[in-house]
Design an enzyme around this catalytic site. Sequence first.
Site, PDB file in Angstrom:
ATOM      1  N   ASN A 112     -13.368   0.183  -6.928  1.00  0.00           N
ATOM      2  CA  ASN A 112     -14.455   1.146  -6.776  1.00  0.00           C
ATOM      3  C   ASN A 112     -14.914   1.665  -8.126  1.00  0.00           C
ATOM      4  O   ASN A 112     -14.118   1.749  -9.077  1.00  0.00           O
ATOM      5  CB  ASN A 112     -14.007   2.339  -5.938  1.00  0.00           C
ATOM      6  CG  ASN A 112     -13.662   1.951  -4.522  1.00  0.00           C
ATOM      7  OD1 ASN A 112     -13.948   0.849  -4.066  1.00  0.00           O
ATOM      8  ND2 ASN A 112     -13.031   2.876  -3.816  1.00  0.00           N
ATOM      9  N   HIS A 120      -3.517   5.867   3.827  1.00  0.00           N
ATOM     10  CA  HIS A 120      -4.269   4.692   3.380  1.00  0.00           C
ATOM     11  C   HIS A 120      -3.725   3.391   3.955  1.00  0.00           C
ATOM     12  O   HIS A 120      -4.475   2.555   4.476  1.00  0.00           O
ATOM     13  CB  HIS A 120      -4.253   4.658   1.854  1.00  0.00           C
ATOM     14  CG  HIS A 120      -5.205   3.700   1.239  1.00  0.00           C
ATOM     15  ND1 HIS A 120      -4.867   2.418   0.908  1.00  0.00           N
ATOM     16  CD2 HIS A 120      -6.499   3.860   0.880  1.00  0.00           C
ATOM     17  CE1 HIS A 120      -5.905   1.817   0.370  1.00  0.00           C
ATOM     18  NE2 HIS A 120      -6.911   2.660   0.338  1.00  0.00           N
ATOM     19  N   SER A 159     -11.276  -0.835  -0.561  1.00  0.00           N
ATOM     20  CA  SER A 159      -9.994  -0.847   0.146  1.00  0.00           C
ATOM     21  C   SER A 159     -10.143  -1.292   1.584  1.00  0.00           C
ATOM     22  O   SER A 159      -9.263  -1.946   2.142  1.00  0.00           O
ATOM     23  CB  SER A 159      -9.380   0.556   0.174  1.00  0.00           C
ATOM     24  OG  SER A 159      -8.710   0.867  -0.998  1.00  0.00           O
ATOM     25  N   ASP A 163       0.840  -1.193   0.000  1.00  0.00           N
ATOM     26  CA  ASP A 163       0.000   0.000   0.000  1.00  0.00           C
ATOM     27  C   ASP A 163       0.881   1.250   0.000  1.00  0.00           C
ATOM     28  O   ASP A 163       1.895   1.286  -0.678  1.00  0.00           O
ATOM     29  CB  ASP A 163      -0.915  -0.045   1.233  1.00  0.00           C
ATOM     30  CG  ASP A 163      -2.259   0.605   0.984  1.00  0.00           C
ATOM     31  OD1 ASP A 163      -2.292   1.836   0.876  1.00  0.00           O
ATOM     32  OD2 ASP A 163      -3.276  -0.116   0.915  1.00  0.00           O
ATOM     33  N   THR A 190      -8.887   0.542  23.296  1.00  0.00           N
ATOM     34  CA  THR A 190     -10.219   1.098  23.046  1.00  0.00           C
ATOM     35  C   THR A 190     -11.166  -0.053  22.730  1.00  0.00           C
ATOM     36  O   THR A 190     -10.726  -1.196  22.575  1.00  0.00           O
ATOM     37  CB  THR A 190     -10.188   2.073  21.847  1.00  0.00           C
ATOM     38  OG1 THR A 190      -9.985   1.319  20.638  1.00  0.00           O
ATOM     39  CG2 THR A 190      -9.103   3.121  21.996  1.00  0.00           C
TER      40      THR A 190
END
Length: 409
Positions: A208, A117, A276, A86, A132
Amino acid sequence: MRWTAVAVVAGCLAPLYAAPVAHAAPPAAKAPRTAAKAPQNCQPPAGVMSEKQLVQNGQPWAQQFLNFGAAHERVTGRGVKVAVVDSGVTPANKQLAGQVLKGADVTGTGAADCLGHGTWVAGIIAAKQGVTPFAGVAPDAKIIPIKFAAQAQNVDSGLAAKGIDAAVRLGADIINVSTQSLGDDPRLRKSVENALARGIVVVAAAGNIDPKNGKMPGLMYPSAYPGVISVGAVDQNRQVSAFSNPSTPVSVIAPGKDIVTTAPDGNYAVAEQGTSFAAPFVSGLAALIEEAHPNLTPAQVRQRIEGTAEGNKGAGSGHGMINPVEAITAVNVQGPGQQGAAGPPVRIAMADRPDPTTRKVALGIAGGALGAAVLVAAGGLLIPAGRRRGWRPGYVRSTGDAPDEPSGA
């Protein structure tokens, strides 16, 4: 040789949808290769949510929907390495600390993620637990960052091929490629084939589209190559997203809209939409499967993911939504798969459930044998005593009887 450009598939990086990919002209003969210049302004998008805000908001919808908590009771991806081919990974977020191994930069621009990204993708796969309510799909897996994109679009697909090759050299078990290319580049195809031949699972975004222009762009690569797990995207309504490319043969679908993940500045991003962000959910699932079943081939991992998916949801949905718990625990997977891509049915080594009829018969035999043994032992004691008394009844003294007194006292 056709030279094809490849775009990073992200709804948040440039246009809302990845732009049509141009075909770059081949370089002049014998032209020397020069390293790309480092970006003058490496400023990836800032996170939109702090750690405190994420804690207050609770577990993100994708983690709730796919029930990763139940999957993590069994496996967490420990010992599995996932290469993120990436834009690089910047592990400033606490949940990526210690998760990122030494990787490779084939752009010559430095390891930092200047687009954000790759860091988003890495967090979806392997953000660790305990900080978290958000956690990666495989929170104990390790990330190998491979930087092949220093800009959002029109990156030479040959760099993507080099990135895959670097992931192979660095010992990746799984390769995530959240990119799209409209051309079948022989270099990219060869790199994917080599990775699969070496037993490495390859997962790629289906790509996409912009539904507003009314045009279907056709096959996108590397997701369209045989053996690759191609991933489409769904939204919070569990419907295939309008931006998810249905022209590419889709293996399965996964969440790809409003996805919470790690940001390069140490905070948290909300990736708006893109296949993605669906692909790393499947790469993380592949890591869980590889921990649970370490001897599977890439075809068998793909078969397990497809064969346990939850039903076709129309065009662009493939075999349906991934089911992490079922993919990990299913005893016998008769995966559909594409012709020639699936391996033999998988049988998990586990004890068969006992048949209740057989159990009752076995208990009856055991009980009868025990009773016979007791009778034999009792006979060994009682028969000699009877003979000594001439088989007359014996006197049995209760525990409360007093001892016999002499006569005439």
